[in-house]
Write an enzyme that holds these catalytic residues in place. Structure first.
Site, PDB file in Angstrom:
ATOM      1  N   ARG A   1     -24.931 -14.070  -7.232  1.00  0.00           N
ATOM      2  CA  ARG A   1     -25.327 -12.807  -6.617  1.00  0.00           C
ATOM      3  C   ARG A   1     -24.485 -11.623  -7.067  1.00  0.00           C
ATOM      4  O   ARG A   1     -24.982 -10.508  -7.164  1.00  0.00           O
ATOM      5  CB  ARG A   1     -25.273 -12.931  -5.091  1.00  0.00           C
TER       6      ARG A   1
ATOM      7  N   GLY B   1     -25.297 -16.030  17.847  1.00  0.00           N
ATOM      8  CA  GLY B   1     -26.007 -16.463  16.648  1.00  0.00           C
ATOM      9  C   GLY B   1     -25.984 -17.975  16.530  1.00  0.00           C
ATOM     10  O   GLY B   1     -25.629 -18.692  17.472  1.00  0.00           O
TER      11      GLY B   1
ATOM     12  N   GLU C   1     -19.859 -16.282  10.422  1.00  0.00           N
ATOM     13  CA  GLU C   1     -19.493 -15.287   9.425  1.00  0.00           C
ATOM     14  C   GLU C   1     -18.158 -14.618   9.704  1.00  0.00           C
ATOM     15  O   GLU C   1     -17.492 -14.152   8.778  1.00  0.00           O
ATOM     16  CB  GLU C   1     -20.584 -14.221   9.313  1.00  0.00           C
TER      17      GLU C   1
ATOM     18  N   TRP D   1     -32.119 -13.171  11.127  1.00  0.00           N
ATOM     19  CA  TRP D   1     -32.714 -12.404  10.038  1.00  0.00           C
ATOM     20  C   TRP D   1     -32.674 -13.146   8.712  1.00  0.00           C
ATOM     21  O   TRP D   1     -33.207 -12.647   7.715  1.00  0.00           O
ATOM     22  CB  TRP D   1     -32.004 -11.059   9.896  1.00  0.00           C
ATOM     23  N   ALA D   2     -32.030 -14.307   8.673  1.00  0.00           N
ATOM     24  CA  ALA D   2     -31.936 -15.062   7.419  1.00  0.00           C
ATOM     25  C   ALA D   2     -33.325 -15.482   6.975  1.00  0.00           C
ATOM     26  O   ALA D   2     -34.111 -16.009   7.757  1.00  0.00           O
ATOM     27  CB  ALA D   2     -31.045 -16.288   7.611  1.00  0.00           C
TER      28      ALA D   2
ATOM     29  N   LEU E   1     -26.068 -20.588   6.861  1.00  0.00           N
ATOM     30  CA  LEU E   1     -26.683 -21.215   8.032  1.00  0.00           C
ATOM     31  C   LEU E   1     -26.178 -22.643   8.214  1.00  0.00           C
ATOM     32  O   LEU E   1     -25.959 -23.099   9.340  1.00  0.00           O
ATOM     33  CB  LEU E   1     -28.206 -21.208   7.913  1.00  0.00           C
TER      34      LEU E   1
ATOM     35  N   SER F   1     -27.232 -11.802  12.821  1.00  0.00           N
ATOM     36  CA  SER F   1     -27.687 -11.994  11.448  1.00  0.00           C
ATOM     37  C   SER F   1     -28.456 -13.294  11.265  1.00  0.00           C
ATOM     38  O   SER F   1     -29.351 -13.377  10.418  1.00  0.00           O
ATOM     39  CB  SER F   1     -26.481 -11.973  10.490  1.00  0.00           C
TER      40      SER F   1
ATOM     41  N   ALA G   1     -23.994 -19.987  14.915  1.00  0.00           N
ATOM     42  CA  ALA G   1     -22.673 -20.593  15.069  1.00  0.00           C
ATOM     43  C   ALA G   1     -22.290 -20.701  16.537  1.00  0.00           C
ATOM     44  O   ALA G   1     -21.846 -21.757  17.005  1.00  0.00           O
ATOM     45  CB  ALA G   1     -21.635 -19.793  14.290  1.00  0.00           C
TER      46      ALA G   1
END
Length: 507
Positions: free
Chosen positions: A283, A16, A366, A52-53, A383, A49, A18
């Site tokens: 959230r 990903g 993550e 998909w952000a 991100l 992931s 990172a």
């Protein structure tokens, strides 16, 4: 007998943002490192992931904004558990990180004057989320970084390798990993350091916006190797996953609410309140409102007809396509939504350079818990953290020399929980460790997981799930993404959960 590969440099596990950022910065160091070996279980851009952000990358880019204000918003969202110095370090690198990604070709949306276009998301004081194509930031940014990584001569990439164990010497230093290749063979990769960029835990729950293959294996292996696990109970539930019975659940980006879309029940009544900014609360608050409305039978819907309407195909193409694919036309009807696991704030305790408590082991993205997210991640900070701290970890890991070691041995060669057992695990985690939790359910979950571990002692998803459940049972308060119906109040003093293979304590 397993095959042995010796790599003179850091081994990076995960493809990903990172992991890629770490690999790009892990340039050869004369006399120390010859570059990075990156291992991913699937082709780059698949099953991570980052791709998909939707919302974008938070950074102080606009007039009236500053890194200091961004840090204050980050701390406020984190409900007392953000490490202030780390938040300041992250937000101070916001513009530089966006500029770096843009230099690699990330096509951020621009204003007429050439500046970055930014949007407003929940709990931000001002618009500061840099976007790409409305709601395609993750894949567009990652595509640019993937292209740069493929072109980099110092990066070797295996796109068929899955992490199965960490190799340690007699002193406990991590000196490599056991990797399973596509042919089923196990390879012992000896390396100067191992950087875990293995993603989150969404696949441990029934409804998630993450790839279902992300089940916390990196966190589990780090725990077994002696690393500290920080605040594993804090799981962020995104309030507006599209409720279309898909696994994973498509996401209706928070930017829709930033544009004025409203959360309503099936009768059109507001879920949270009539105030224009009511749906832009943190959230955890919004997720609980959505959860309660669904549990009561009122239903939960995101109504973007007035705010977006006919502009949907252009302004939010990914959401529009997901809705239309599910038989929902968001231009003319509200979108049914549900709270879904979206981000794990807890994970492997690491500093801003990715260093963990175990020598030779780094964690970024993550799977790491640097203290920047606390109890509740500020929207679109992930991100930024992945790229900014991933770059730092790559530089630090590249300076690690090969230790003089004797025979290496894995802590455990871990495996999967049998697939026919996974639905029960996901259901149990959702039922007892979901948006609303209580002690009775969490205690029952821990007993069930303990029994499952007895039957499948090498199953890494069970090890990861137990960390989350134990942390949630231990935290007898409600804070951020962790809500206990039997302990709804927030303690006056915020304490971290710190967990190792020997003991779990609050401190």
């Amino acid at each position: 007998m397993r095959r042995v590969v010796v790599h003179e440099g850091p081994l990076i596990v995960g493809g990903g943002l990172a992991g890629l950022s770490a690999a790009l910065e892990a340039v050869p160091v004369e006399g120390v490192s010859k570059g990075a070996l990156m291992v991913t279980p699937a082709p780059l851009l698949d099953a991570c992931s980052s791709a998909w952000a939707q919302g974008g990358m938070a950074a102080a880019l606009g007039k009236g904004d500053s890194a200091e204000l961004h840090a204050r918003d980050t701390e406020a969202a984190g409900a007392g558990l953000v490490v202030a110095d780390v938040a300041t370090e992250l937000t101070g690198h916001g513009r530089g990180t966006v500029d770096w990604l843009a230099s690699l070709g990330a096509p951020f949306d621009r204003e007429a004057d050439g500046g970055f276009a930014v949007s407003l998301e929940a709990a931000h004081s001002v618009p500061r989320v840099a976007r790409v194509g409305g709601d395609g930031a993750g894949r567009a940014i990652l595509s640019a970084v993937v292209e740069a990584a493929r072109a980099a001569s110092h990066i070797e990439i295996w796109e068929d390798g899955r992490l199965r164990g960490l190799l340690q010497d007699a002193a406990g230093r991590v000196c490599g990993a056991v990797i399973e290749r596509a042919d089923g063979g196990l390879v012992d990769v000896h390396a100067h350091a191992v950087v875990l960029a293995t993603g989150g835990i969404g696949g441990l729950f029934e409804v998630t916006t993450n790839p279902a293959a992300l089940r916390g294996e990196g966190m589990a292996l780090a725990y077994l190797a002696g690393a500290e696990i920080l605040d594993p109970e804090f799981v962020q539930f995104h309030p507006t996953a599209i409720d279309a019975a898909l696994d994973p659940a498509p996401l209706a980006t928070e930017a829709l609410r930033g544009e004025g879309a409203r959360l309503v029940d099936r009768d059109g009544a507001f879920l949270i309140g009539p105030e224009p900014d009511a749906d832009l609360a943190a959230r955890d608050i919004v997720a609980r409102a959505v959860h309660a409305a669904r549990a009561s039978g009122r239903g939960a819907f995101l109504d973007a007809r007035a705010a977006v309407g006919e502009d949907f195909p252009h302004d939010f193409p990914a959401v529009f396509a997901a809705c239309m694919g599910a038989g929902i036309d968001p231009r003319v009807q509200p979108i049914p939504v549900a709270a879904a696991v979206h981000y794990h704030m807890g994970g492997i305790a690491a500093d801003a350079d990715g260093r963990t408590a175990v020598a030779g082991l780094y964690a970024v993205g993550e799977c790491a818990a640097t203290g920047v997210h606390g109890a509740n991640r500020l929207a679109s900070n992930s991100l930024l953290e992945a790229a900014a701290f991933g770059r730092r970890a790559g530089r630090a890991a590249a300076r690690e020399g090969m230790a003089a070691v004797g025979p290496l041995s894995p802590v455990i060669v871990g495996g999967d929980l049998p697939e026919d057992e996974m639905p029960a695990l996901r259901a149990a985690m959702t039922r007892h460790c979901g948006v609303v939790r209580d002690g009775e359910g969490l205690a029952a979950l821990c007993r069930w997981l303990d029994e499952l571990a007895g039957r499948y002692p090498a199953a890494l998803p069970v090890v990861a799930a137990m960390r989350v459940a134990q942390g949630a049972l231990q935290r007898r308060e409600s804070r951020g993404g962790h809500f206990r119906s039997d302990y709804p109040a927030t303690d006056a003093v915020a304490l971290h959960t710190r967990m190792t293979a020997r003991v779990a304590v609050a401190a």
